[in-house]
Scaffold this motif. Structure first.
Motif, PDB file in Angstrom:
ATOM      1  N   PRO A  13       0.829  -1.204   0.000  1.00 23.65           N
ATOM      2  CA  PRO A  13       0.000   0.000   0.000  1.00 23.65           C
ATOM      3  C   PRO A  13       0.858   1.247   0.000  1.00 23.65           C
ATOM      4  CG  PRO A  13       0.009  -1.010   2.175  1.00 23.65           C
ATOM      5  CD  PRO A  13       0.692  -1.976   1.250  1.00 23.65           C
ATOM      6  N   VAL A  14       0.371   2.291  -0.641  1.00 23.49           N
ATOM      7  CA  VAL A  14       1.083   3.565  -0.638  1.00 23.49           C
ATOM      8  C   VAL A  14       1.059   4.149   0.769  1.00 23.49           C
ATOM      9  CG1 VAL A  14       1.015   5.951  -1.468  1.00 23.49           C
ATOM     10  CG2 VAL A  14       0.710   4.055  -3.072  1.00 23.49           C
ATOM     11  N   ARG A  15       2.205   4.643   1.197  1.00 21.32           N
ATOM     12  CA  ARG A  15       2.333   5.248   2.520  1.00 21.32           C
ATOM     13  C   ARG A  15       3.053   6.588   2.393  1.00 21.32           C
ATOM     14  NH1 ARG A  15       4.936   1.864   6.893  1.00 21.32           N
ATOM     15  NH2 ARG A  15       6.565   1.339   5.391  1.00 21.32           N
ATOM     16  N   ILE A  16       2.756   7.479   3.313  1.00 20.02           N
ATOM     17  CA  ILE A  16       3.401   8.797   3.357  1.00 20.02           C
ATOM     18  C   ILE A  16       4.178   8.910   4.661  1.00 20.02           C
ATOM     19  CG2 ILE A  16       3.060  11.294   3.463  1.00 20.02           C
ATOM     20  CD1 ILE A  16       2.490  10.093   0.709  1.00 20.02           C
ATOM     21  N   GLU A 181      20.275  -8.593  -0.342  1.00 23.53           N
ATOM     22  CA  GLU A 181      20.605  -9.625   0.638  1.00 23.53           C
ATOM     23  C   GLU A 181      19.982  -9.374   2.003  1.00 23.53           C
ATOM     24  OE1 GLU A 181      24.839  -9.528   0.624  1.00 23.53           O
ATOM     25  OE2 GLU A 181      25.041 -10.649  -1.258  1.00 23.53           O
ATOM     26  N   HIS A 182      19.738  -8.098   2.359  1.00 24.20           N
ATOM     27  CA  HIS A 182      19.389  -7.812   3.753  1.00 24.20           C
ATOM     28  C   HIS A 182      18.135  -6.963   3.970  1.00 24.20           C
ATOM     29  CE1 HIS A 182      23.251  -9.372   5.236  1.00 24.20           C
ATOM     30  NE2 HIS A 182      23.831  -8.732   4.229  1.00 24.20           N
ATOM     31  N   ALA A 183      17.738  -6.142   3.024  1.00 21.56           N
ATOM     32  CA  ALA A 183      16.761  -5.090   3.315  1.00 21.56           C
ATOM     33  C   ALA A 183      15.317  -5.569   3.185  1.00 21.56           C
ATOM     34  CB  ALA A 183      16.981  -3.894   2.405  1.00 21.56           C
ATOM     35  N   ASP A 184      14.467  -4.973   4.010  1.00 20.48           N
ATOM     36  CA  ASP A 184      13.014  -5.081   3.850  1.00 20.48           C
ATOM     37  C   ASP A 184      12.474  -3.895   3.068  1.00 20.48           C
ATOM     38  OD1 ASP A 184      12.551  -7.439   5.710  1.00 20.48           O
ATOM     39  OD2 ASP A 184      13.565  -6.018   7.054  1.00 20.48           O
ATOM     40  N   ILE A 185      13.196  -2.765   3.141  1.00 26.56           N
ATOM     41  CA  ILE A 185      12.814  -1.533   2.453  1.00 26.56           C
ATOM     42  C   ILE A 185      14.065  -0.987   1.772  1.00 26.56           C
ATOM     43  CG2 ILE A 185      11.787   0.772   2.673  1.00 26.56           C
ATOM     44  CD1 ILE A 185      10.685  -0.130   5.420  1.00 26.56           C
ATOM     45  N   TRP A 186      13.916  -0.560   0.538  1.00 28.89           N
ATOM     46  CA  TRP A 186      15.012   0.089  -0.194  1.00 28.89           C
ATOM     47  C   TRP A 186      14.631   1.544  -0.417  1.00 28.89           C
ATOM     48  CZ3 TRP A 186      14.798   0.395  -6.074  1.00 28.89           C
ATOM     49  CH2 TRP A 186      15.872   1.164  -6.573  1.00 28.89           C
ATOM     50  N   HIS A 187      15.530   2.466  -0.032  1.00 29.71           N
ATOM     51  CA  HIS A 187      15.272   3.903  -0.192  1.00 29.71           C
ATOM     52  C   HIS A 187      16.274   4.491  -1.167  1.00 29.71           C
ATOM     53  CE1 HIS A 187      13.827   7.895   0.913  1.00 29.71           C
ATOM     54  NE2 HIS A 187      15.089   8.268   0.861  1.00 29.71           N
ATOM     55  N   GLU A 217      10.012  -3.522  -0.024  1.00 28.01           N
ATOM     56  CA  GLU A 217       9.265  -2.283  -0.215  1.00 28.01           C
ATOM     57  C   GLU A 217      10.206  -1.207  -0.738  1.00 28.01           C
ATOM     58  OE1 GLU A 217       6.098   0.533   2.270  1.00 28.01           O
ATOM     59  OE2 GLU A 217       7.432  -0.827   3.354  1.00 28.01           O
ATOM     60  N   ARG A 218       9.704  -0.344  -1.622  1.00 28.42           N
ATOM     61  CA  ARG A 218      10.544   0.666  -2.254  1.00 28.42           C
ATOM     62  C   ARG A 218      10.132   2.062  -1.804  1.00 28.42           C
ATOM     63  NH1 ARG A 218      10.990  -2.346  -8.158  1.00 28.42           N
ATOM     64  NH2 ARG A 218      11.559  -4.334  -7.206  1.00 28.42           N
ATOM     65  N   SER A 219      11.119   2.852  -1.451  1.00 31.73           N
ATOM     66  CA  SER A 219      10.914   4.140  -0.798  1.00 31.73           C
ATOM     67  C   SER A 219      11.666   5.220  -1.554  1.00 31.73           C
ATOM     68  CB  SER A 219      11.422   4.045   0.648  1.00 31.73           C
ATOM     69  OG  SER A 219      11.481   5.312   1.266  1.00 31.73           O
ATOM     70  N   THR A 220      11.044   6.384  -1.681  1.00 29.84           N
ATOM     71  CA  THR A 220      11.684   7.502  -2.368  1.00 29.84           C
ATOM     72  C   THR A 220      11.004   8.797  -1.946  1.00 29.84           C
ATOM     73  OG1 THR A 220      12.434   8.300  -4.534  1.00 29.84           O
ATOM     74  CG2 THR A 220      10.196   7.402  -4.425  1.00 29.84           C
ATOM     75  N   GLY A 221      11.354   9.884  -2.614  1.00 29.35           N
ATOM     76  CA  GLY A 221      10.678  11.159  -2.436  1.00 29.35           C
ATOM     77  C   GLY A 221      10.059  11.587  -3.746  1.00 29.35           C
ATOM     78  N   LEU A 234       5.733   2.315 -10.860  1.00 29.07           N
ATOM     79  CA  LEU A 234       6.938   1.491 -10.945  1.00 29.07           C
ATOM     80  C   LEU A 234       7.097   0.566  -9.741  1.00 29.07           C
ATOM     81  CD1 LEU A 234       9.545   4.145 -12.170  1.00 29.07           C
ATOM     82  CD2 LEU A 234       8.438   2.361 -13.536  1.00 29.07           C
ATOM     83  N   GLY A 235       6.214   0.709  -8.748  1.00 30.81           N
ATOM     84  CA  GLY A 235       6.289  -0.137  -7.568  1.00 30.81           C
ATOM     85  C   GLY A 235       6.788   0.557  -6.315  1.00 30.81           C
ATOM     86  N   PHE A 236       7.060   1.875  -6.385  1.00 26.17           N
ATOM     87  CA  PHE A 236       7.456   2.608  -5.185  1.00 26.17           C
ATOM     88  C   PHE A 236       6.204   2.948  -4.383  1.00 26.17           C
ATOM     89  CE2 PHE A 236      11.182   2.790  -7.689  1.00 26.17           C
ATOM     90  CZ  PHE A 236      12.232   2.918  -6.788  1.00 26.17           C
TER      91      PHE A 236
END
Length: 265
Positions: A13-16, A181-187, A217-221, A234-236
């Motif tokens: 889900p989209v999150r802020i 290898e390690h992350a649950d979230i990529w920023h 999960e993919r994270s950005t601004g 794109l999946g972010f």
């Protein structure tokens, strides 16, 4: 090259979230901004892990990251909290694991453990840490991650919540391999074309590591909900807005939260 297909697009889900820069403000102003953000309905609140302001007066007011996260853990009830991101070079990895576990318990399991290699030379020089090179800092990050994991598993009690790991950065050869290898979230930051390319590279690293890229999960601004729409396609899904003190003007947040809710249906 992995194709740009639904296989590489996570379904979260989209999150802020917001990042409150802990500079040029009194702590009461930071505390007030955290509470206002939670009341408005944001999903997560981040600070950063630096020792000096990054913009404005270089010797202006500034506060330390993890001490602050302990206070946020007590003062909030719902939002996730974390650093975007912790510079692993500033602390012994086993100690960092214990700090994170403790803050996670104080918050009732709401900590996001943001991790990165660090980049601001003044943080290292003035506090007595070796700055090294980008390569040596990334090597230390890679060496630290298994130690953090091992210590978290050995602590009594273990973390209270899921304690997702967020790794920040877009380096294609080293950083994205560590994410896989390690992350649950990529920023990461970039325009749609850049992030689409890096997502494909991440999928390749995930294949090599035996992980499904959809699990990350993919994270950005983003500058606007319109730009965020393109990145969400794109999946972010985790979008972080950045705010400076001392005012921490959050007036743009309601429009973003309406966009989030509309996007999630």
């Amino acid at each position: 090259m992995t194709s740009d297909s639904a296989v590489t697009r996570p379904d979260f889900p989209v999150r802020i979230s917001i990042q409150l820069h802990p500079q040029h403000a009194d702590y009461r102003q930071i505390r007030d901004a955290v509470l206002r953000a939670e009341d408005l309905g944001v999903d997560a609140v981040f600070n950063w892990d630096h020792f000096f302001p990054l913009t404005g007066e270089p010797d202006g007011k500034h506060f330390e990251c993890w001490t602050m996260l302990g206070a946020w853990a007590e003062q909030t009830e719902r939002v996730q909290i974390g650093a975007l991101v912790t510079g692993v070079g500033y602390r012994n990895p086993d100690l960092l694991a214990d700090m994170a576990r403790t803050v996670d318990h104080i918050s009732g399991g709401r900590l996001i453990l943001g991790l990165g290699a660090g980049w601001f030379e003044r943080d290292y020089d003035e506090y007595g840490y070796e700055f090294g090179t980008a390569g040596s800092r990334l090597r230390y990050l890679g060496e630290s991650l298994p130690r953090i994991k091992s210590r978290l598993q050995a602590l009594n009690p273990t973390p209270a919540g899921p304690l997702p790991w967020l790794i920040g950065g877009g380096g294609e050869r080293k950083t994205l391999r560590l994410v896989a290898e390690h992350a649950d979230i990529w920023h990461a930051y970039g325009d749609a074309e850049t992030l689409a390319h890096k997502s494909r590279v991440l999928a390749e690293h995930c294949a090599a590591a035996g992980r499904d890229p959809r699990a990350i999960e993919r994270s950005t601004g983003a500058a606007s909900p319109q730009q965020a729409d393109e990145l969400a396609d794109l999946g972010f899904s985790l979008f972080t807005l950045r705010f400076d003190g001392p005012e921490y003007d959050l007036s743009s947040l309601p429009a973003w939260l309406r966009w989030r809710d509309a996007r999630n249906g």
